[in-house]
Design an enzyme around this catalytic site. Sequence first.
Site, PDB file in Angstrom:
ATOM      1  N   GLY A  59       0.814  -1.213   0.000  1.00  0.00           N
ATOM      2  CA  GLY A  59       0.000   0.000   0.000  1.00  0.00           C
ATOM      3  C   GLY A  59       0.848   1.264   0.000  1.00  0.00           C
ATOM      4  N   SER A  71      -2.951  -3.168  -3.912  1.00  0.00           N
ATOM      5  CA  SER A  71      -3.502  -3.089  -2.558  1.00  0.00           C
ATOM      6  C   SER A  71      -4.768  -2.241  -2.523  1.00  0.00           C
ATOM      7  CB  SER A  71      -2.455  -2.462  -1.635  1.00  0.00           C
ATOM      8  OG  SER A  71      -3.048  -2.066  -0.422  1.00  0.00           O
ATOM      9  N   ARG A  76       3.896  -1.278  15.953  1.00  0.00           N
ATOM     10  CA  ARG A  76       5.066  -1.083  15.083  1.00  0.00           C
ATOM     11  C   ARG A  76       5.925   0.049  15.623  1.00  0.00           C
ATOM     12  NH1 ARG A  76       2.078  -1.464   9.130  1.00  0.00           N
ATOM     13  NH2 ARG A  76       1.329  -3.599   9.370  1.00  0.00           N
ATOM     14  N   LYS A 116      -4.697 -14.571   1.831  1.00  0.00           N
ATOM     15  CA  LYS A 116      -3.295 -14.183   2.108  1.00  0.00           C
ATOM     16  C   LYS A 116      -3.085 -14.043   3.608  1.00  0.00           C
ATOM     17  CE  LYS A 116       0.085 -10.523   1.019  1.00  0.00           C
ATOM     18  NZ  LYS A 116       0.219  -9.556   2.111  1.00  0.00           N
ATOM     19  N   HIS A 164       2.870 -11.068   6.371  1.00  0.00           N
ATOM     20  CA  HIS A 164       2.832  -9.631   6.107  1.00  0.00           C
ATOM     21  C   HIS A 164       4.227  -9.012   6.249  1.00  0.00           C
ATOM     22  CE1 HIS A 164      -0.595  -6.693   5.517  1.00  0.00           C
ATOM     23  NE2 HIS A 164       0.416  -5.853   5.601  1.00  0.00           N
TER      24      HIS A 164
HETATM   25  C1  LIG Z   1       5.249  -0.879   3.139  1.00  0.00           C
HETATM   26  C2  LIG Z   1       4.456  -2.121   3.048  1.00  0.00           C
HETATM   27  C3  LIG Z   1       3.082  -2.034   2.797  1.00  0.00           C
HETATM   28  C4  LIG Z   1       2.315  -3.194   2.675  1.00  0.00           C
HETATM   29  N1  LIG Z   1       0.996  -3.083   2.355  1.00  0.00           N
HETATM   30  C5  LIG Z   1       0.260  -4.202   2.180  1.00  0.00           C
HETATM   31  C6  LIG Z   1      -1.093  -4.096   1.774  1.00  0.00           C
HETATM   32  O1  LIG Z   1      -1.609  -3.022   1.547  1.00  0.00           O
HETATM   33  N2  LIG Z   1      -1.799  -5.239   1.661  1.00  0.00           N
HETATM   34  C7  LIG Z   1      -1.257  -6.483   1.892  1.00  0.00           C
HETATM   35  O2  LIG Z   1      -1.924  -7.493   1.766  1.00  0.00           O
HETATM   36  N3  LIG Z   1       0.043  -6.593   2.249  1.00  0.00           N
HETATM   37  C8  LIG Z   1       0.804  -5.490   2.390  1.00  0.00           C
HETATM   38  N4  LIG Z   1       2.125  -5.608   2.730  1.00  0.00           N
HETATM   39  C9  LIG Z   1       2.712  -6.963   2.889  1.00  0.00           C
HETATM   40  C10 LIG Z   1       3.279  -7.487   1.561  1.00  0.00           C
HETATM   41  O3  LIG Z   1       2.241  -7.823   0.672  1.00  0.00           O
HETATM   42  C11 LIG Z   1       4.135  -8.741   1.772  1.00  0.00           C
HETATM   43  O4  LIG Z   1       3.386  -9.689   2.508  1.00  0.00           O
HETATM   44  C12 LIG Z   1       5.447  -8.453   2.495  1.00  0.00           C
HETATM   45  O5  LIG Z   1       5.955  -7.205   2.104  1.00  0.00           O
HETATM   46  C13 LIG Z   1       6.469  -9.536   2.195  1.00  0.00           C
HETATM   47  O6  LIG Z   1       7.651  -9.360   2.943  1.00  0.00           O
HETATM   48  P1  LIG Z   1       8.977  -8.668   2.299  1.00  0.00           P
HETATM   49  O7  LIG Z   1       8.588  -7.307   1.898  1.00  0.00           O
HETATM   50  O8  LIG Z   1       9.964  -8.645   3.421  1.00  0.00           O
HETATM   51  O9  LIG Z   1       9.418  -9.521   1.149  1.00  0.00           O
HETATM   52  C14 LIG Z   1       2.918  -4.463   2.850  1.00  0.00           C
HETATM   53  C15 LIG Z   1       4.293  -4.546   3.099  1.00  0.00           C
HETATM   54  C16 LIG Z   1       5.063  -3.398   3.187  1.00  0.00           C
HETATM   55  C17 LIG Z   1       6.541  -3.528   3.410  1.00  0.00           C
END
Ligand SMILES: Cc1cc2nc3c(=O)[nH]c(=O)nc-3n(C[C@H](O)[C@H](O)[C@H](O)COP(=O)(O)O)c2cc1C
Length: 393
Positions: free
Chosen positions: A106, A133, A192, A265, A289
Site C-alpha cells: 500500500g 492493494s 510497530r 493471504k 505480512h
Molecule cells: C510498506 C508495506 C506495505 C504493505 N501493504 C500491504 C497491503 O496493503 N496489503 C497487503 O496485503 N500486504 C501489504 N504488505 C505486505 C506485503 O504484501 C508482503 O506480505 C510483504 O511485504 C512480504 O515481505 P517482504 O517485503 O519482506 O518480502 C505491505 C508490506 C510493506 C513492506
Amino acid sequence: LGIVSERPPFADYQFGIYLAGLQGELPEHPISAAELERKAAEVMTPEALGYVAGGAGAEHTVRSNRDGFDRWRIVPRMLRDIGRRDLSVELFGRTLPAPIFLGPVGVQSIVHDDAEIATAKAAAATEIPMVLSTASSNTIEDVAEANGASPRWFQLYWPSDRELAASFIRRAEASGYEALVVTLDTWLLAWRPRDLSLAYLPFLKSIGIANYLSDPVFRAALEAPPEEDPQAAILHFVRVFSDPTVTWDDLAFLRDTTTMPILLKGILHPDDARRAIDHGMDGIVVSNHGGRQVDGAIATIDALSGVVSAVDGAVPVLMDGGIRSASDAFKALALGADAVLLGRLYMWALAVGGEAGVVALLRGLLAELDLTLALSGYRSFREVDAAALVRDS
Ligand SMILES: Cc1cc2nc3c(=O)[nH]c(=O)nc-3n(C[C@H](O)[C@H](O)[C@H](O)COP(=O)(O)O)c2cc1C
C-alpha cells in the site's frame, strides 16, 4: 513470415549490460539487493523508510523471514541439458512468464511520486503480474489503465461495510483484475515501534486511501464530499477499514459477490489451509505480512512445507516474506510454492528509480532466476522439488 518469435532467455539480459560496458556505460540502477536497499534508505524520508523497512515489535519475524532462506542450500545437478529453459507458470488459466508477482504494497506514494502507476507500468513492461492493494495511493481504475493488458489481481482489506467491500470488488472486476487476494492478517494494525516512535501513520494524512475517497458507496456515507471535509472522510475510513469479527463462515459473502478466483493471504497453519479449501477458496498465499503483524510469528519459508502438504495440490500456493534474490525464490519454489510475491524489494527499486527502477529490478531478477534454475540443473520449475535442497545443519 511464418517464423514464430520467441522471447529471448531472461538470462540474456546480462549480455546487454556487459555489451554496454564496452561503450563505457555502467548500469544506471543498482544490481544487488543490498545496494538497492542502501540507496533507497538515502532517498526516502525517515518516516517512509521506517514505514517500509519496519515491522512489528522487535522485528524478530522480519529477520526470521530472511534467516529462514539461509538455512536451505541448493544442491546443483550436472550434465542435464539446460540449453533451453521455460520459467512459465500456469495460474487460473493464465500462462505467466515466470513465477514472480509484485505483491500488494500500500501507500506507494510515500516511496515515489509516481506510486502504483509506476509499478503498474513496470509490471506491464516486464509482463510480471501485480497485485494492487486496497490501500493504494492511486485508484483501482487508474492503475488498471497504466497496467493495460497485463495480468493484475486486487488485494482486499475487507471493510466493515459489506456494501463497500462489494463496491471495491465490482470496481476491480470492471477494471480487469483477474483474482481477489483477501488479506487475513491485518484486521488490526500491529504494534510497530518505528512508526510509533515517529508518530507516523500515512492514512491519517489521507495518503493511501484513494480507493475509499473515489468510491461511490464510501462517498455516499459522508455528509460532505471528502474534497470539502477531508477530516470527516479520514475518520470514516478509520471506522470502516476493517471488520475484526469476520470468521470462516463469512467467506461465503465473498464467494457470492465475485466470480474471480479468491486467494487467502496470511495463511501460516496447515489446518487453516485445509479450511480455506473446505470453504471453496481458490488459492493460498503463505505470508506473515513481511513480519509487520505478529512479531515472533513463524518465518514463511518454514511455514510453507506444512501448508503445501496440507493443500496437496488442490489449489495453488503462493508465498511471500523476505524474497530478495533469485535463490530465495528458487528455494520457495522448490519447497512447493507455485509463485512468490515481492514486497520491500520492489519498494527499494521504486524509491531509487521509479518505473525504470522497478523494470531494472525485475529484468535482473528474471535473469538471475533463469540462471539459477539452469545452473542448478533444471529447465523448468515443474522439475524442481525439495530434492533440489538440503537443510543446513
Ligand atoms: C510498506 C508495506 C506495505 C504493505 N501493504 C500491504 C497491503 O496493503 N496489503 C497487503 O496485503 N500486504 C501489504 N504488505 C505486505 C506485503 O504484501 C508482503 O506480505 C510483504 O511485504 C512480504 O515481505 P517482504 O517485503 O519482506 O518480502 C505491505 C508490506 C510493506 C513492506
